[in-house]
Design a protein around this motif. Structure first.
Motif, short mmCIF file in Angstrom:
data_model
loop_
_atom_site.label_atom_id
_atom_site.label_comp_id
_atom_site.label_asym_id
_atom_site.label_seq_id
_atom_site.Cartn_x
_atom_site.Cartn_y
_atom_site.Cartn_z
N ARG A 481 0.83 -1.20 0.00
CA ARG A 481 0.00 0.00 0.00
C ARG A 481 0.87 1.27 0.00
N GLU A 482 2.00 1.20 0.74
CA GLU A 482 2.88 2.36 0.82
C GLU A 482 3.49 2.70 -0.55
N ILE A 485 0.93 4.55 -2.64
CA ILE A 485 0.76 5.93 -2.19
C ILE A 485 1.95 6.77 -2.61
N GLN A 490 -4.20 8.04 -4.20
CA GLN A 490 -4.83 8.50 -2.97
C GLN A 490 -5.33 7.31 -2.16
N GLU A 491 -5.55 7.53 -0.87
CA GLU A 491 -6.02 6.46 0.01
C GLU A 491 -7.31 5.83 -0.52
#
Length: 578
Positions: A481-482, A485, A490-491
């Motif tokens: 996930r990092e 990003i 975006q989240e």
């Protein structure tokens, strides 16, 4: 693999190559036997490993296992590989045959190459120079490797002697007396049959590989031909250095250039028939270098301008903004991006939509790349005084409805183009900036008053080209996930409903990619943006306003293509800068 050096005057004392020394150290071959075999290879100008395995001193299998252990290099069984799935075009066939090497795969900026001699530094340096990539060796049995290299490559001599005829020929009808007037044409030099066949084959291969450019490059001791396929240059052939002058003369005669002039750059054109009712234009550029003339041929396919706006990769909202702008009766539309980003094709696609019997269209380019019937095209000739500004002034006396300027380079051209946009003409042009908001500040830096910019520019499109993932072999990749990003997502985008893909590689593509598509930042100049221009705001303020109005940045547009599975994150990060 080590290529045997020519014998010296005294071959009684020889310096063994690294492979032979490794065999002696491992106890697989005696010192005297190694010297005798190497001396025989030098005398007969043959390959050391060929003599070694041919004499029965060491078997190919035993040699491979010994080299793998001695040099701590992995051993691969070529019989277990599918030859049809090996990458193509990464290394020219002549190098593969000369050094008995085979490219098995590519990882990042490194090639995995099969060899029987991991001590061969000459092969490693040659591959590094030819590909601009690092080399990781794997060991293969010499007999299997030789057999697969022969099956997977075609020698340059065969390429020059074989020519696929019939539906492939030059349209030389335009070669009138002016070509001969350019200089004394020695037909015995130019019309050399192997040279003609080799040039035809290179152009045919480039067209079939969907290459955009061919590069013919002479160096002190070698000559290479490279194709740009999907935006990447790759070496295709290394013909003998002796052909460079004849090949250059052949290209220059067909392009109506002066074959006697080799001291200054020249530009020309030729047409190539690739079917009974289809031909492509070739733009030729010569450049004097230290060791001869480098020649670049750009393939200009007129059909690319007629593919339609949907084929360019615009998203529905971006397409709607562009179509709304070109339907305006007057104003200026600017397309920005680096060289090779597809700006010309985008402009010609718009012109093709606007090209109707009741519309007068005039273009000024340097030079005209695509011939579009119904459009009055002018080639800029600065030496003769026909600059962009001079062409624009002439256009305004020709009652045009739509004007296309190849590039706005200076204040004079920008000033006339803006005045044309303010006086009832639709003006399309290109300009070199990084993104759409910085285009407005670039015009101000040229010296154009803010009022003129705000009242004339109606839309700016920034664009880049990214390689399209092969639909046949692309594979999903599970990224943290990092990492997503950090790339710019975006989240809320990382909701588990999609997954990024990575290139794999198959016989249908080039290292996991096939073709290219555009990513766009389509920014209309709204009333609020006009107020920012008049207040002399900077590009960051304009970019923030564009974002509030729903205009995607180039990075965001590219990441959207990643979500759709059309390209990879690596491609988007490589061509965008945020």
């Amino acid at each position: 693999m080590a290529v045997a050096e020519p014998p010296s005057k005294d071959i009684s004392a020889v310096a063994l190559p690294g492979l032979a020394r490794a065999l002696v150290t491992a106890g697989k071959l005696g010192q005297k036997a190694a010297e005798d075999i190497y001396r025989k290879a030098l005398t007969g100008k043959t390959n050391f490993i060929s003599e070694l395995t041919g004499s029965g001193a060491v078997s190919a299998s035993d040699l491979a296992h010994t080299m793998s252990t001695a040099f701590a290099v992995p051993l691969v069984d070529l019989d277990a590989l599918d030859r049809n799935r090996l990458p193509k075009g990464l290394l020219d066939p002549k190098t593969c045959q000369d050094f008995r090497v085979l490219v098995l795969s590519k990882r990042g900026n490194r090639l995995i190459v099969a060899t029987a001699d991991p001590a061969d530094q000459a092969a490693a340096e040659k591959i590094k120079f030819a590909t601009q990539m690092g080399v990781d060796w794997v060991i293969a049995e010499f007999d299997k490797l030789s057999r697969m290299v022969e099956q997977s490559t075609t020698s340059v001599n065969e390429a020059m002697e074989s020519f696929v005829g019939g539906e492939f020929e030059f349209d030389e009808s335009s070669m009138d007396a002016s070509a001969a007037d350019a200089g004394e044409v020695d037909t015995s030099e130019v019309d050399d049959a192997p040279i003609v066949k080799f040039l035809h084959k290179m152009l045919l291969d480039a067209f079939n590989m969907r290459a955009s450019d061919l590069h013919f490059e002479p160096y002190e001791f070698n000559y290479r031909v490279r194709f740009r396929v999907d935006g990447e240059l790759r070496e295709i052939a290394s013909p003998p250095i002796a052909i460079k002058d004849k090949l250059a003369s052949r290209i220059k005669v067909i392009s109506r250039l002066d074959i006697s002039e080799k001291r200054v750059p020249q530009d020309g054109r030729m047409k190539l028939k690739v079917g009974p009712d289809r031909s492509v234009d070739l733009r030729v550029s010569t450049l004097p270098t230290l060791f001869g003339e480098k020649i670049v041929i750009r393939i200009l396919d007129p059909s690319s301008a007629k593919l339609g706006i949907d084929a360019l990769g615009y998203e529905p909202e971006e397409k709607a903004r562009l179509l709304k702008a070109i339907e305006r009766p007057y104003g200026m539309i600017l397309v920005t991006g680096p060289t090779g980003s597809g700006k010309t094709v985008s402009l010609y696609t718009c012109l093709n939509l606007l090209n109707k019997p009741g519309v007068n269209i005039a273009t000024a380019e340097d030079p005209s790349e695509i011939n579009l019937p119904g459009v009055n095209q002018v080639n800029v000739n600065e030496k003769a005084g026909l600059t962009f500004a001079a062409a624009l002034r002439s256009f305004l006396r020709q009652d045009p409805d739509i004007i296309m300027v190849g590039e706005i380079r200076d204040l004079e051209t920008a000033d006339i183009a803006i005045k044309a946009a303010q006086t009832g003409h639709l003006v399309l042009s290109t300009i070199h900036t990084n993104d759409a908001p910085s285009t407005l500040t670039r015009l101000r830096n040229m010296g154009v008053p803010p009022f003129n910019i705000a009242s004339s520019v109606i839309l700016i499109t920034a664009q880049r080209l990214v390689r399209r993932l092969c639909a046949n072999c692309k594979a999903p990749v599970d990224l943290p996930r990092e990492a997503l990003i950090d790339a710019g997502f975006q989240e809320e985008d990382i909701d588990g409903s999609w997954m990024p893909y990575r290139p794999v590689g198959c016989p249908m593509c080039n290292n996991g990619y096939r073709g290219r598509l555009g990513i766009y930042q389509v920014m209309p100049v709204s009333e609020e943006t006009q107020r920012l221009i008049l207040s002399d705001s900077n590009a960051l303020d304009i970019a923030r306003q564009a974002e509030r109005e729903g205009v995607r940045s180039l990075r965001t547009s590219g990441l959207y293509k990643v979500k759709l599975g059309l390209t990879s994150i690596e491609e988007v990060l490589a061509v965008t800068n945020e």
